[in-house]
Motif scaffolding. Structure first.
Motif, PDB file in Angstrom:
ATOM      1  N   ARG A 194       0.827  -1.201   0.000  1.00  0.00           N
ATOM      2  CA  ARG A 194       0.000   0.000   0.000  1.00  0.00           C
ATOM      3  C   ARG A 194       0.859   1.247   0.000  1.00  0.00           C
ATOM      4  O   ARG A 194       2.042   1.205   0.304  1.00  0.00           O
ATOM      5  CB  ARG A 194      -0.935  -0.007   1.215  1.00  0.00           C
ATOM      6  N   ALA A 195       0.248   2.367  -0.319  1.00  0.00           N
ATOM      7  CA  ALA A 195       0.989   3.624  -0.396  1.00  0.00           C
ATOM      8  C   ALA A 195       0.367   4.651   0.526  1.00  0.00           C
ATOM      9  O   ALA A 195      -0.843   4.702   0.705  1.00  0.00           O
ATOM     10  CB  ALA A 195       0.988   4.140  -1.831  1.00  0.00           C
ATOM     11  N   VAL A 196       1.242   5.475   1.112  1.00  0.00           N
ATOM     12  CA  VAL A 196       0.799   6.633   1.888  1.00  0.00           C
ATOM     13  C   VAL A 196       1.182   7.860   1.067  1.00  0.00           C
ATOM     14  O   VAL A 196       2.357   8.080   0.788  1.00  0.00           O
ATOM     15  CB  VAL A 196       1.478   6.688   3.272  1.00  0.00           C
ATOM     16  N   SER A 197       0.182   8.626   0.653  1.00  0.00           N
ATOM     17  CA  SER A 197       0.461   9.767  -0.214  1.00  0.00           C
ATOM     18  C   SER A 197       1.227  10.840   0.534  1.00  0.00           C
ATOM     19  O   SER A 197       1.207  10.905   1.771  1.00  0.00           O
ATOM     20  CB  SER A 197      -0.847  10.359  -0.749  1.00  0.00           C
ATOM     21  N   LYS A 198       1.902  11.687  -0.223  1.00  0.00           N
ATOM     22  CA  LYS A 198       2.642  12.784   0.392  1.00  0.00           C
ATOM     23  C   LYS A 198       1.703  13.713   1.162  1.00  0.00           C
ATOM     24  O   LYS A 198       2.054  14.240   2.217  1.00  0.00           O
ATOM     25  CB  LYS A 198       3.398  13.580  -0.671  1.00  0.00           C
ATOM     26  N   ALA A 199       0.489  13.907   0.631  1.00  0.00           N
ATOM     27  CA  ALA A 199      -0.487  14.764   1.319  1.00  0.00           C
ATOM     28  C   ALA A 199      -0.843  14.192   2.686  1.00  0.00           C
ATOM     29  O   ALA A 199      -0.938  14.924   3.678  1.00  0.00           O
ATOM     30  CB  ALA A 199      -1.745  14.914   0.468  1.00  0.00           C
ATOM     31  N   ASP A 200      -1.037  12.856   2.743  1.00  0.00           N
ATOM     32  CA  ASP A 200      -1.348  12.217   4.024  1.00  0.00           C
ATOM     33  C   ASP A 200      -0.169  12.312   4.980  1.00  0.00           C
ATOM     34  O   ASP A 200      -0.349  12.533   6.189  1.00  0.00           O
ATOM     35  CB  ASP A 200      -1.730  10.755   3.809  1.00  0.00           C
ATOM     36  N   ILE A 201       1.046  12.134   4.461  1.00  0.00           N
ATOM     37  CA  ILE A 201       2.240  12.232   5.303  1.00  0.00           C
ATOM     38  C   ILE A 201       2.387  13.643   5.855  1.00  0.00           C
ATOM     39  O   ILE A 201       2.673  13.836   7.042  1.00  0.00           O
ATOM     40  CB  ILE A 201       3.503  11.818   4.518  1.00  0.00           C
ATOM     41  N   ASP A 202       2.189  14.646   5.006  1.00  0.00           N
ATOM     42  CA  ASP A 202       2.293  16.039   5.455  1.00  0.00           C
ATOM     43  C   ASP A 202       1.272  16.335   6.552  1.00  0.00           C
ATOM     44  O   ASP A 202       1.576  17.018   7.537  1.00  0.00           O
ATOM     45  CB  ASP A 202       2.082  16.994   4.277  1.00  0.00           C
ATOM     46  N   GLU A 203       0.051  15.805   6.374  1.00  0.00           N
ATOM     47  CA  GLU A 203      -0.992  16.027   7.383  1.00  0.00           C
ATOM     48  C   GLU A 203      -0.645  15.294   8.680  1.00  0.00           C
ATOM     49  O   GLU A 203      -0.830  15.827   9.773  1.00  0.00           O
ATOM     50  CB  GLU A 203      -2.344  15.561   6.855  1.00  0.00           C
ATOM     51  N   ALA A 204      -0.117  14.080   8.543  1.00  0.00           N
ATOM     52  CA  ALA A 204       0.279  13.308   9.719  1.00  0.00           C
ATOM     53  C   ALA A 204       1.395  14.011  10.483  1.00  0.00           C
ATOM     54  O   ALA A 204       1.383  14.074  11.711  1.00  0.00           O
ATOM     55  CB  ALA A 204       0.723  11.907   9.299  1.00  0.00           C
ATOM     56  N   ILE A 205       2.378  14.538   9.757  1.00  0.00           N
ATOM     57  CA  ILE A 205       3.490  15.246  10.393  1.00  0.00           C
ATOM     58  C   ILE A 205       2.985  16.476  11.131  1.00  0.00           C
ATOM     59  O   ILE A 205       3.408  16.771  12.250  1.00  0.00           O
ATOM     60  CB  ILE A 205       4.556  15.627   9.352  1.00  0.00           C
ATOM     61  N   ALA A 206       2.054  17.213  10.497  1.00  0.00           N
ATOM     62  CA  ALA A 206       1.492  18.412  11.141  1.00  0.00           C
ATOM     63  C   ALA A 206       0.792  18.048  12.445  1.00  0.00           C
ATOM     64  O   ALA A 206       0.908  18.771  13.447  1.00  0.00           O
ATOM     65  CB  ALA A 206       0.526  19.103  10.191  1.00  0.00           C
ATOM     66  N   LEU A 207       0.095  16.932  12.462  1.00  0.00           N
ATOM     67  CA  LEU A 207      -0.590  16.503  13.681  1.00  0.00           C
ATOM     68  C   LEU A 207       0.400  16.047  14.743  1.00  0.00           C
ATOM     69  O   LEU A 207       0.248  16.360  15.926  1.00  0.00           O
ATOM     70  CB  LEU A 207      -1.568  15.369  13.354  1.00  0.00           C
ATOM     71  N   LYS A 208       1.445  15.342  14.310  1.00  0.00           N
ATOM     72  CA  LYS A 208       2.438  14.863  15.278  1.00  0.00           C
ATOM     73  C   LYS A 208       3.254  16.014  15.851  1.00  0.00           C
ATOM     74  O   LYS A 208       3.780  15.911  16.967  1.00  0.00           O
ATOM     75  CB  LYS A 208       3.351  13.813  14.631  1.00  0.00           C
TER      76      LYS A 208
END
Length: 231
Positions: free
Chosen positions: A9-23
């Motif tokens: 599976r893939a995690v899109s860059k948009a999802d990663i950016d959002e995840a980083i912002a939350l973390k």
């Protein structure tokens, strides 16, 4: 948009950016996953697993792991235990929270355990520089777990210590200048001796200790080392 691939599976860059912002505001990975799942309208629609997200965020660490900061001055939890965040900076100079641990005590053994577990989770990728507060137990732990990392003391803590130990605003101002100025080591030593004499603090234990450990906080002694502007 190029995704980071993990398993099938893939995690899109948009999802990663959002995840980083939350973390960055201390939201845990599980809570991030729950949020992204809700945003996608369910687990079948999100397109990746919790493990995929965790691996993708590990990859973010491998991009920005050159410098990490460790701090145990926070005790803001139900049990009054030290909270130890492990943070870094990304390419926008924004803080990234890589991990947070609540430790039983502030001994070398506890610090070693946290750092070893952190490194194991981050594929044993060692940082080249570490920023800490002045804690001898942590210093020993860093030397044991990351023996080749260059250590620097946090300028914010040093300024607070200067206030607590000396108290003179004029001394604190010139001390801050000593921390940050891009002098040669010879220029620093001349300036330091002048300041010590000017404020008549030659025999003050804190000043003596700071003079002996100047290689851990004075920019003049750290010019050849990378700290990503974390001070």
């Amino acid at each position: 948009m190029t995704p980071f691939m993990r398993s099938n599976r893939a995690v899109s860059k948009a999802d990663i950016d959002e995840a980083i912002a939350l973390k960055e505001v201390c939201v845990g990975t599980s809570q991030v996953m729950n949020y992204l799942t809700q945003q996608a309208g369910g687990y079948d629609n999100v397109g990746f697993t919790h493990k995929d997200l965790y691996n993708a965020l590990q990859r973010d660490y491998t991009c920005f792991d050159d410098v990490i900061e460790l701090d145990t001055t926070y005790k803001d939890n139900l049990y009054g235990r030290p909270i130890m965040p492990i943070v870094g900076l990304n390419h926008h100079h924004n803080t990234i929270v890589f991990a947070t641990a609540i430790i039983a005590d502030e001994t070398s053994q506890s610090f070693e355990s946290v750092q070893q577990n952190f490194l194991e989770a981050m594929m044993n990728k060692l940082s080249i520089s570490v920023v800490t507060n002045r804690d001898r137990a942590m210093q020993r732990a860093i030397k044991y777990v990351i023996p080749y990392a260059k250590n620097i003391l946090c300028s914010w803590h040093l300024s607070r210590n200067a206030q607590a130990n000396i108290g003179d605003p004029k001394f604190i101002a010139v001390f801050s200048k000593c921390m940050a100025s891009w002098w040669t080591t010879e220029e620093f030593d001349i300036q330091w001796r002048s300041i010590v004499l000017e404020f008549n603090v030659k025999k003050h234990p804190w000043v003596i200790e700071k003079g002996n450990t100047r290689h851990l906080w004075a920019q003049a002694y750290l010019i050849d080392h990378f700290f990503a502007n974390i001070r």
